[in-house]
Design an enzyme around this catalytic site. Structure first.
Site, PDB file in Angstrom:
ATOM      1  N   ARG A 164       0.854  -1.188   0.000  1.00  0.00           N
ATOM      2  CA  ARG A 164       0.000   0.000   0.000  1.00  0.00           C
ATOM      3  C   ARG A 164       0.894   1.243   0.000  1.00  0.00           C
ATOM      4  O   ARG A 164       2.120   1.149   0.081  1.00  0.00           O
ATOM      5  CB  ARG A 164      -0.933   0.005   1.199  1.00  0.00           C
ATOM      6  CG  ARG A 164      -0.261  -0.027   2.547  1.00  0.00           C
ATOM      7  CD  ARG A 164      -1.274  -0.294   3.655  1.00  0.00           C
ATOM      8  NE  ARG A 164      -0.645  -0.338   4.977  1.00  0.00           N
ATOM      9  CZ  ARG A 164      -1.259  -0.764   6.080  1.00  0.00           C
ATOM     10  NH1 ARG A 164      -2.509  -1.188   6.023  1.00  0.00           N
ATOM     11  NH2 ARG A 164      -0.627  -0.762   7.241  1.00  0.00           N
ATOM     12  N   THR A 166       3.082   4.140   1.107  1.00  0.00           N
ATOM     13  CA  THR A 166       3.924   4.298   2.295  1.00  0.00           C
ATOM     14  C   THR A 166       4.475   5.715   2.449  1.00  0.00           C
ATOM     15  O   THR A 166       5.062   6.033   3.478  1.00  0.00           O
ATOM     16  CB  THR A 166       5.128   3.338   2.245  1.00  0.00           C
ATOM     17  OG1 THR A 166       5.957   3.704   1.130  1.00  0.00           O
ATOM     18  CG2 THR A 166       4.680   1.895   2.116  1.00  0.00           C
ATOM     19  N   TRP A 177      13.141   3.555 -10.808  1.00  0.00           N
ATOM     20  CA  TRP A 177      12.438   3.337 -12.074  1.00  0.00           C
ATOM     21  C   TRP A 177      13.252   3.861 -13.256  1.00  0.00           C
ATOM     22  O   TRP A 177      13.244   3.263 -14.338  1.00  0.00           O
ATOM     23  CB  TRP A 177      11.059   3.993 -12.042  1.00  0.00           C
ATOM     24  CG  TRP A 177      10.098   3.226 -11.195  1.00  0.00           C
ATOM     25  CD1 TRP A 177       9.563   3.598  -9.993  1.00  0.00           C
ATOM     26  CD2 TRP A 177       9.574   1.915 -11.471  1.00  0.00           C
ATOM     27  NE1 TRP A 177       8.738   2.608  -9.515  1.00  0.00           N
ATOM     28  CE2 TRP A 177       8.725   1.573 -10.397  1.00  0.00           C
ATOM     29  CE3 TRP A 177       9.749   1.005 -12.514  1.00  0.00           C
ATOM     30  CZ2 TRP A 177       8.043   0.352 -10.335  1.00  0.00           C
ATOM     31  CZ3 TRP A 177       9.068  -0.210 -12.464  1.00  0.00           C
ATOM     32  CH2 TRP A 177       8.232  -0.521 -11.393  1.00  0.00           C
ATOM     33  N   SER A 230       6.486  -1.893 -17.947  1.00  0.00           N
ATOM     34  CA  SER A 230       5.499  -0.817 -17.836  1.00  0.00           C
ATOM     35  C   SER A 230       4.227  -1.309 -17.154  1.00  0.00           C
ATOM     36  O   SER A 230       3.627  -0.608 -16.326  1.00  0.00           O
ATOM     37  CB  SER A 230       5.179  -0.269 -19.233  1.00  0.00           C
ATOM     38  OG  SER A 230       4.124   0.668 -19.173  1.00  0.00           O
ATOM     39  N   HIS A 233       4.855  -1.629 -13.451  1.00  0.00           N
ATOM     40  CA  HIS A 233       4.866  -0.282 -12.879  1.00  0.00           C
ATOM     41  C   HIS A 233       3.437   0.230 -12.695  1.00  0.00           C
ATOM     42  O   HIS A 233       3.089   0.789 -11.642  1.00  0.00           O
ATOM     43  CB  HIS A 233       5.661   0.635 -13.813  1.00  0.00           C
ATOM     44  CG  HIS A 233       6.057   1.937 -13.194  1.00  0.00           C
ATOM     45  ND1 HIS A 233       6.795   2.883 -13.875  1.00  0.00           N
ATOM     46  CD2 HIS A 233       5.793   2.475 -11.972  1.00  0.00           C
ATOM     47  CE1 HIS A 233       7.003   3.918 -13.089  1.00  0.00           C
ATOM     48  NE2 HIS A 233       6.394   3.708 -11.939  1.00  0.00           N
ATOM     49  N   ARG A 265      -2.250   9.599 -12.190  1.00  0.00           N
ATOM     50  CA  ARG A 265      -1.343   8.614 -12.773  1.00  0.00           C
ATOM     51  C   ARG A 265      -1.851   8.021 -14.086  1.00  0.00           C
ATOM     52  O   ARG A 265      -1.053   7.554 -14.902  1.00  0.00           O
ATOM     53  CB  ARG A 265      -1.096   7.481 -11.771  1.00  0.00           C
ATOM     54  CG  ARG A 265      -0.394   7.938 -10.492  1.00  0.00           C
ATOM     55  CD  ARG A 265      -0.359   6.823  -9.462  1.00  0.00           C
ATOM     56  NE  ARG A 265       0.185   7.258  -8.179  1.00  0.00           N
ATOM     57  CZ  ARG A 265       1.460   7.170  -7.814  1.00  0.00           C
ATOM     58  NH1 ARG A 265       2.337   6.672  -8.653  1.00  0.00           N
ATOM     59  NH2 ARG A 265       1.864   7.581  -6.629  1.00  0.00           N
ATOM     60  N   CYS A 372      12.639   1.912   0.757  1.00  0.00           N
ATOM     61  CA  CYS A 372      11.503   1.562   1.613  1.00  0.00           C
ATOM     62  C   CYS A 372      11.421   0.038   1.723  1.00  0.00           C
ATOM     63  O   CYS A 372      11.319  -0.655   0.710  1.00  0.00           O
ATOM     64  CB  CYS A 372      10.219   2.122   1.009  1.00  0.00           C
ATOM     65  SG  CYS A 372       8.688   1.464   1.682  1.00  0.00           S
ATOM     66  N   CYS A 375       8.246  -1.504   0.253  1.00  0.00           N
ATOM     67  CA  CYS A 375       8.306  -1.439  -1.212  1.00  0.00           C
ATOM     68  C   CYS A 375       9.322  -2.445  -1.744  1.00  0.00           C
ATOM     69  O   CYS A 375       9.121  -3.056  -2.793  1.00  0.00           O
ATOM     70  CB  CYS A 375       8.679  -0.031  -1.668  1.00  0.00           C
ATOM     71  SG  CYS A 375       7.635   1.280  -1.011  1.00  0.00           S
TER      72      CYS A 375
END
Length: 447
Positions: A164, A166, A177, A230, A233, A265, A372, A375
């Site tokens: 989720r 963070t 990325w 992609s 992502h 996004r 993270c 993550c």
């Protein structure tokens, strides 16, 4: 619904046929949301699939990292030993070798065979055979697999550490990325990748045209590779938008759908047309991982294969549930045709496949640079799951040639770590497809 509301919703979503495959968005939505998603979520809550062993303390192999994310929502709580079922902790069940799957031989027969091996093979030869086996296993892999025996590897309960939002963002997240896209997707530096507005480095509309023209000019394999990254992502961004921290007070935290974040996004107007393209890549990724599950069915159907936790009745029940899901995956009417990949000149195809394998292997290493921890956990799991799917997809002959029970050990193997990541990674993609439906409904409710 009035016309304005419908158009606003459509601008964020995608419909119709997908590129490089004979499938469409609507078929996937109906199949996933109504059939597969509910069954898969139930399976992933079982003990075999909820515990994932991972090393979150590996150093970044590519650049110096100043520190790890200090945000409290970035933390991962590992399991204490008594929280993990004994069968999962038993190291000899973590890898699906002949010794851990086939019926055990009587002691005297084992001794006879071991005696024969000891007489016929020198220590150097036995060591060489082990090294060859390890080399062969590594040569099949599209991702780095953590050493489960390392003292830094710990079990994590995925249900207690959900993916989720963070708060991890900014230059550090962008570097991850950027390294993936710029250095591992076969893209020349002169071709600029189209980025979302308001990020650290935004590109122009002309850059986007040049990029997509370049992408369409690539061979289908390199184009597919980019679309997989992609799509991954996009899936991660959907999870962060769907489980966003909406309220944080001293007595409670509220997580839920953040529609403006999702639109930022993925809305066509807010992303200069890039958002819908990324959603289409998500559907492409879904097809790739779904096809891998369908192809892996014979491996999991073997009577010697067990989802071993030490609770025999539950293990049998969950294997049946898993096989039902794999049969359902196989029943999908419009599967991706992997024979369209690497179908040219044999030598050129082999080199291209190895280039793509090494590029994805590199991407899996980049996950150890994520600051993270939460993550990093989900990044490692999802890249390993996709890497395992690619391994399955291009091991079709070995899977089809699996020997009958009691014969020599099969050439194709999956470790428990690969199996758990495969199903959980697909669970994340399946969840993303389902969340798109939730966002459609939320957008339709907006005034």
């Amino acid at each position: 619904l009035d016309t304005k509301t419908i158009l606003a919703s459509v601008k964020t979503m995608v419909t119709g046929d997908l590129d490089d495959c004979a499938c469409d968005v609507e078929t996937i939505d109906a199949f996933n949301n109504n059939k597969l998603f509910p069954q898969l979520q139930t399976l992933l809550e079982s003990d075999y699939f909820r515990f994932y062993k991972v090393n979150l303390n590996k150093a970044c192999p590519f650049w110096a990292t100043s520190s790890h994310c200090g945000l409290r929502d970035c933390a991962v709580k590992p399991c204490s030993p008594n929280e993990v079922p004994e069968g999962v902790r038993a190291s000899h069940h973590n890898k699906y070798s002949a010794a851990s799957n086939e019926p055990q031989q009587p002691d005297c027969e084992q001794e006879d065979q071991l005696g024969a091996v000891n007489v016929s093979l020198s220590n150097e030869t036995r060591e060489a055979l082990l090294n060859w086996n390890r080399h062969d296993d590594e040569a099949e892999r599209f991702c780095v697999v953590d050493d489960e025996e390392s003292p830094d590897s710990q079990y994590v309960d995925l249900l207690l550490n959900p993916e989720r939002f963070t708060g991890y963002r900014g230059a550090d997240a962008w570097q991850i990325w950027n390294s993936i896209y710029e250095e591992n997707c076969f893209k020349p530096l002169a071709v600029k990748r189209p980025l979302l507005p308001n990020v650290l480095h935004s590109s122009s509309g002309n850059d986007a045209k040049i990029f997509h023209s370049w992408l369409e000019g690539q061979c289908v394999e390199k184009r597919a590779f980019y679309r997989l990254i992609s799509g991954l992502h996009a899936s991660i961004n959907i999870h962060l938008s769907a489980r966003y921290l909406l309220d944080d007070t001293w007595f409670q935290k509220k997580w839920g759908h953040n529609v403006p974040e999702f639109q930022k996004r993925f809305d066509a107007e807010l992303t200069a047309g890039e958002g819908p393209k990324r959603l289409r890549n998500l559907y492409f990724l879904y097809l790739i991982e779904l096809r891998a599950l369908a192809k892996a069915l014979p491996f999991f159907q073997r009577s010697s294969f067990r989802l071993y936790t030490g609770r025999a009745q539950e293990d049998r029940k969950h294997k049946e549930m898993m096989l039902d899901i794999l049969q359902l995956a196989r029943s999908f009417p419009l599967h991706f045709d992997e024979t369209s990949l690497f179908a040219g000149d044999e030598k050129e195809a082999a080199k291209l496949k190895e280039d793509i394998r090494l590029a994805f292997l590199n991407i899996s290493r980049i996950m150890d640079c994520v600051g993270c921890f939460k993550c990093r956990l989900w990044g490692k799991l999802q890249t390993q799951g996709l890497g395992t799917a690619l391994k399955i997809l291009f091991s079709g002959r070995q899977i089809e040639a699996l020997p009958p029970p009691g014969a020599q050990p099969p050439a194709f193997q999956l470790s428990r770590q690969e199996i758990v990541s495969l199903f959980n990674a697909f669970g994340r993609i399946s969840t993303s497809i389902r969340e798109l439906q939730n966002f459609r409904e939320l957008l339709a409710e907006e005034p």
